[in-house]
Design an enzyme around this catalytic site. Sequence first.
Site, PDB file in Angstrom:
ATOM      1  CE1 TYR A 288      80.581  51.017  47.490  1.00  0.00           C
ATOM      2  CE2 TYR A 288      81.931  51.802  49.677  1.00  0.00           C
ATOM      3  CZ  TYR A 288      81.195  51.648  49.212  1.00  0.00           C
ATOM      4  OH  TYR A 288      80.218  50.758  49.755  1.00  0.00           O
TER       5      TYR A 288
ATOM      6  CE1 TYR B 141      72.845  50.762  51.370  1.00  0.00           C
ATOM      7  CE2 TYR B 141      74.679  48.973  52.588  1.00  0.00           C
ATOM      8  CZ  TYR B 141      73.579  49.112  51.815  1.00  0.00           C
ATOM      9  OH  TYR B 141      72.803  48.424  50.950  1.00  0.00           O
ATOM     10  N   GLY B 142      74.576  54.456  54.827  1.00  0.00           N
ATOM     11  CA  GLY B 142      73.275  55.636  53.943  1.00  0.00           C
ATOM     12  C   GLY B 142      72.431  56.310  54.703  1.00  0.00           C
ATOM     13  CB  SER B 143      74.027  57.170  58.225  1.00  0.00           C
ATOM     14  OG  SER B 143      73.859  56.051  58.882  1.00  0.00           O
ATOM     15  CG  LEU B 144      73.472  61.702  56.022  1.00  0.00           C
ATOM     16  CD1 LEU B 144      74.527  62.413  56.106  1.00  0.00           C
ATOM     17  CD2 LEU B 144      72.493  62.254  56.722  1.00  0.00           C
ATOM     18  CB  CYS B 145      67.976  58.610  52.566  1.00  0.00           C
ATOM     19  SG  CYS B 145      67.303  57.879  51.348  1.00  0.00           S
ATOM     20  NE  ARG B 146      69.213  56.260  47.674  1.00  0.00           N
ATOM     21  CZ  ARG B 146      69.417  55.315  49.017  1.00  0.00           C
ATOM     22  NH1 ARG B 146      69.541  54.983  49.711  1.00  0.00           N
ATOM     23  NH2 ARG B 146      68.387  55.253  48.991  1.00  0.00           N
TER      24      ARG B 146
ATOM     25  NE  ARG C  33      72.580  61.633  44.889  1.00  0.00           N
ATOM     26  CZ  ARG C  33      73.879  63.239  46.049  1.00  0.00           C
ATOM     27  NH1 ARG C  33      73.186  63.028  46.776  1.00  0.00           N
ATOM     28  NH2 ARG C  33      74.981  62.838  44.892  1.00  0.00           N
TER      29      ARG C  33
ATOM     30  NE  ARG D 269      80.335  63.527  46.433  1.00  0.00           N
ATOM     31  CZ  ARG D 269      79.842  63.262  45.045  1.00  0.00           C
ATOM     32  NH1 ARG D 269      80.549  63.087  43.741  1.00  0.00           N
ATOM     33  NH2 ARG D 269      78.123  64.281  44.795  1.00  0.00           N
TER      34      ARG D 269
HETATM   35  N1  LIG Z   1      77.573  47.592  51.789  1.00  0.00           N
HETATM   36  C1  LIG Z   1      76.731  48.154  51.122  1.00  0.00           C
HETATM   37  O1  LIG Z   1      76.239  47.737  50.114  1.00  0.00           O
HETATM   38  C2  LIG Z   1      76.454  50.064  50.662  1.00  0.00           C
HETATM   39  C3  LIG Z   1      75.692  50.524  50.153  1.00  0.00           C
HETATM   40  C4  LIG Z   1      75.909  51.571  49.756  1.00  0.00           C
HETATM   41  C5  LIG Z   1      76.814  52.689  50.800  1.00  0.00           C
HETATM   42  N2  LIG Z   1      77.710  51.817  51.558  1.00  0.00           N
HETATM   43  C6  LIG Z   1      78.618  52.371  52.309  1.00  0.00           C
HETATM   44  O2  LIG Z   1      77.877  53.436  53.282  1.00  0.00           O
HETATM   45  C7  LIG Z   1      78.423  54.530  53.144  1.00  0.00           C
HETATM   46  C8  LIG Z   1      77.336  55.735  53.446  1.00  0.00           C
HETATM   47  O3  LIG Z   1      76.361  55.536  52.590  1.00  0.00           O
HETATM   48  P1  LIG Z   1      76.133  56.639  51.416  1.00  0.00           P
HETATM   49  O4  LIG Z   1      77.480  57.518  51.100  1.00  0.00           O
HETATM   50  O5  LIG Z   1      75.761  56.126  50.242  1.00  0.00           O
HETATM   51  O6  LIG Z   1      74.910  57.495  51.225  1.00  0.00           O
HETATM   52  P2  LIG Z   1      74.768  58.640  53.059  1.00  0.00           P
HETATM   53  O7  LIG Z   1      75.522  58.289  53.495  1.00  0.00           O
HETATM   54  O8  LIG Z   1      73.376  58.030  53.188  1.00  0.00           O
HETATM   55  O9  LIG Z   1      74.830  60.553  51.892  1.00  0.00           O
HETATM   56  C9  LIG Z   1      75.493  60.502  51.287  1.00  0.00           C
HETATM   57  C10 LIG Z   1      75.471  62.404  50.992  1.00  0.00           C
HETATM   58  O10 LIG Z   1      74.942  62.880  51.735  1.00  0.00           O
HETATM   59  C11 LIG Z   1      75.321  64.806  51.132  1.00  0.00           C
HETATM   60  N3  LIG Z   1      75.834  64.451  52.525  1.00  0.00           N
HETATM   61  C12 LIG Z   1      76.571  64.656  53.400  1.00  0.00           C
HETATM   62  N4  LIG Z   1      76.748  65.291  54.389  1.00  0.00           N
HETATM   63  C13 LIG Z   1      76.056  66.673  54.136  1.00  0.00           C
HETATM   64  C14 LIG Z   1      76.232  67.813  54.870  1.00  0.00           C
HETATM   65  N5  LIG Z   1      77.248  68.220  55.592  1.00  0.00           N
HETATM   66  N6  LIG Z   1      75.319  68.575  53.558  1.00  0.00           N
HETATM   67  C15 LIG Z   1      75.076  68.206  52.728  1.00  0.00           C
HETATM   68  N7  LIG Z   1      74.765  66.519  52.485  1.00  0.00           N
HETATM   69  C16 LIG Z   1      75.808  66.489  52.857  1.00  0.00           C
HETATM   70  C17 LIG Z   1      76.673  64.143  50.075  1.00  0.00           C
HETATM   71  O11 LIG Z   1      75.868  64.422  49.308  1.00  0.00           O
HETATM   72  P3  LIG Z   1      76.673  65.582  47.871  1.00  0.00           P
HETATM   73  O12 LIG Z   1      78.720  65.107  47.981  1.00  0.00           O
HETATM   74  O13 LIG Z   1      76.480  64.982  46.326  1.00  0.00           O
HETATM   75  O14 LIG Z   1      76.267  66.980  48.528  1.00  0.00           O
HETATM   76  C18 LIG Z   1      77.140  62.411  50.520  1.00  0.00           C
HETATM   77  O15 LIG Z   1      77.564  62.163  49.420  1.00  0.00           O
HETATM   78  C19 LIG Z   1      78.382  55.026  51.531  1.00  0.00           C
HETATM   79  O16 LIG Z   1      79.758  55.871  51.112  1.00  0.00           O
HETATM   80  C20 LIG Z   1      79.669  53.197  51.367  1.00  0.00           C
HETATM   81  O17 LIG Z   1      80.878  53.999  52.669  1.00  0.00           O
HETATM   82  C21 LIG Z   1      77.334  50.226  52.290  1.00  0.00           C
END
Ligand SMILES: NC(=O)c1ccc[n+]([C@@H]2O[C@H](COP(=O)([O-])OP(=O)(O)OC[C@H]3O[C@@H](n4cnc5c(N)ncnc54)[C@H](OP(=O)(O)O)[C@@H]3O)[C@@H](O)[C@H]2O)c1
Length: 344
Positions: free
Chosen positions: A57, A203-208, A227, A281
Site C-alpha cells: 500500500y 475487505y471492501g466492506s463499503l465496496c470501495r 475506481r 483516509r
Molecule cells: N487483502 C486484500 O487483498 C485487500 C484488498 C482490498 C482491500 N483490503 C483491505 O480492506 C480495507 C477496506 O477496503 P477498501 O479500502 O478497499 O474499500 P472500502 O472500505 O470498501 O471503501 C473505502 C472508501 O470508502 C470511502 N469512505 C469511507 N468512509 C466514508 C464516509 N464516511 N463517507 C463517504 N465515503 C467514505 C472512502 O473513499 P474516498 O476516500 O475516495 O472518499 C474510502 O477510501 C483496505 O483499506 C485494506 O486494508 C485488502
Amino acid sequence: METIDIGGLPLPASRIGLGTWAIGGWMWGGSNAWEAVRTIQTAVDQGINLIDTAPVYGFGRSEELVGRALQTGGRRAHTIIATKVGVEWIDGQIYRNASPQRIRQEVEDSLRRLRTDYIDLYQVHWPDPSVPIEETATAMGKLLMEGKIRAIGVSNYNAEQLARFQMVAPVHTVQPPYNLFERAAERSIMAFAESQAMTILAYGSLCRGLLTGAINSATSFPADDLRTLDPKFQQPRRGQYLAAVGELEELAKTRYGKSVLALAIRWVLDRGSTIALWGARRPQQLAPVGDVLGWHIDRQTMDRIDQILTETIRDPVGPEFMAPTQVPEVRSGVGTTQPQAAAM
Ligand SMILES: NC(=O)c1ccc[n+]([C@@H]2O[C@H](COP(=O)([O-])OP(=O)(O)OC[C@H]3O[C@@H](n4cnc5c(N)ncnc54)[C@H](OP(=O)(O)O)[C@@H]3O)[C@@H](O)[C@H]2O)c1
C-alpha cells in the site's frame, strides 16, 4: 465497541478494523500524510484497535504512516497491527512472491516501517502459484515460533488452499473481499473458516465507497484511482448499483433510522464471525462509527435487502478485476509469478 477474539492474540479485536490501503495513496489518487496519521489516531481513540495495512500500500508508505501514528500516546500497546506479506514491487509493477526468502526479508522491512518489534497478525496477501503453499506456511510458522508475529492469516485464499496451509501452520484469520454486493466468499472460504473457528476480516466492506451514499452518477476519480478500472463504477452498471444504493438508503432509514453506510457495515457484522475493514483516509470519514454499533438487521430486512439487489442489479459483477491478468517471467530460477493488475 463490539469485539471478537482472534486466536493467538491477547487483546480482543474491535469488530470494525481500519483499512489503510487508501492512506498509502497508490491506486487511490494520493493521500495526505497529516490527515492519514490523524485518521489512524482517531480510529484508535474511537476504540478501533485493529489496523489493517500492507507493505504494497503505497510501497511502504501506509505501513510507515501506521507506525508513525501509533508511536505516540501509548497507542501501539493497545492496537492490533494486521499487516501482510507476499507481494513485491519492481519498477512500479507488483508481483506475488510468497517464497520463504521473501517472507524473511519482508517481515524485517515491515517491523522497521511499523516501528515495532512484533506484528500482531501477519497475513499472506495472495496465494502465489509459483511457491508450494506448504513452503509459505512453513516460513510463516517459523515467524510465529520466533515471536516476530503473534497470529497468522491468509487473504484471497480459497478453501482448498487454506486447508493445505493449515496442515503445516495454524491459521487464525482469513481475509476475503466481502460486502453487500460482493458475496462469493460466503459460499466457500467463509463457511470453511467458520467451521475452523477462524475470524473473518472482510475487505471492501463499503465496496470501495459505493455503499457510502456519497457517490453519484457524476462522481469522477483521479486517473490513479482503482475506481477508474472497477467495472461497478462504469456506466451502465454504475446506474444499477446506484439504484440499489438508493433503495437500501430508504430501507435503512425507514426500518432503523440509519444511513446506507451504517447498514452496509452492520450487514457485514451480522453475517458471522466477522471484522468489517472500513477504508478511511480522513478522520471525519469515521464519524459514523457509532451508528453501526448496538443494533442488528432482522431476518425480514435481510430478505428485503436480497430482493432489492435482485431487482436492481441486472448485470452483477464481482471484484475479479483485482485478480492477476498476466503471468510474466520475473524471477529467474523461481518460476513464474503473477502481477496484480489493479488492487490489493
Ligand atoms: N487483502 C486484500 O487483498 C485487500 C484488498 C482490498 C482491500 N483490503 C483491505 O480492506 C480495507 C477496506 O477496503 P477498501 O479500502 O478497499 O474499500 P472500502 O472500505 O470498501 O471503501 C473505502 C472508501 O470508502 C470511502 N469512505 C469511507 N468512509 C466514508 C464516509 N464516511 N463517507 C463517504 N465515503 C467514505 C472512502 O473513499 P474516498 O476516500 O475516495 O472518499 C474510502 O477510501 C483496505 O483499506 C485494506 O486494508 C485488502
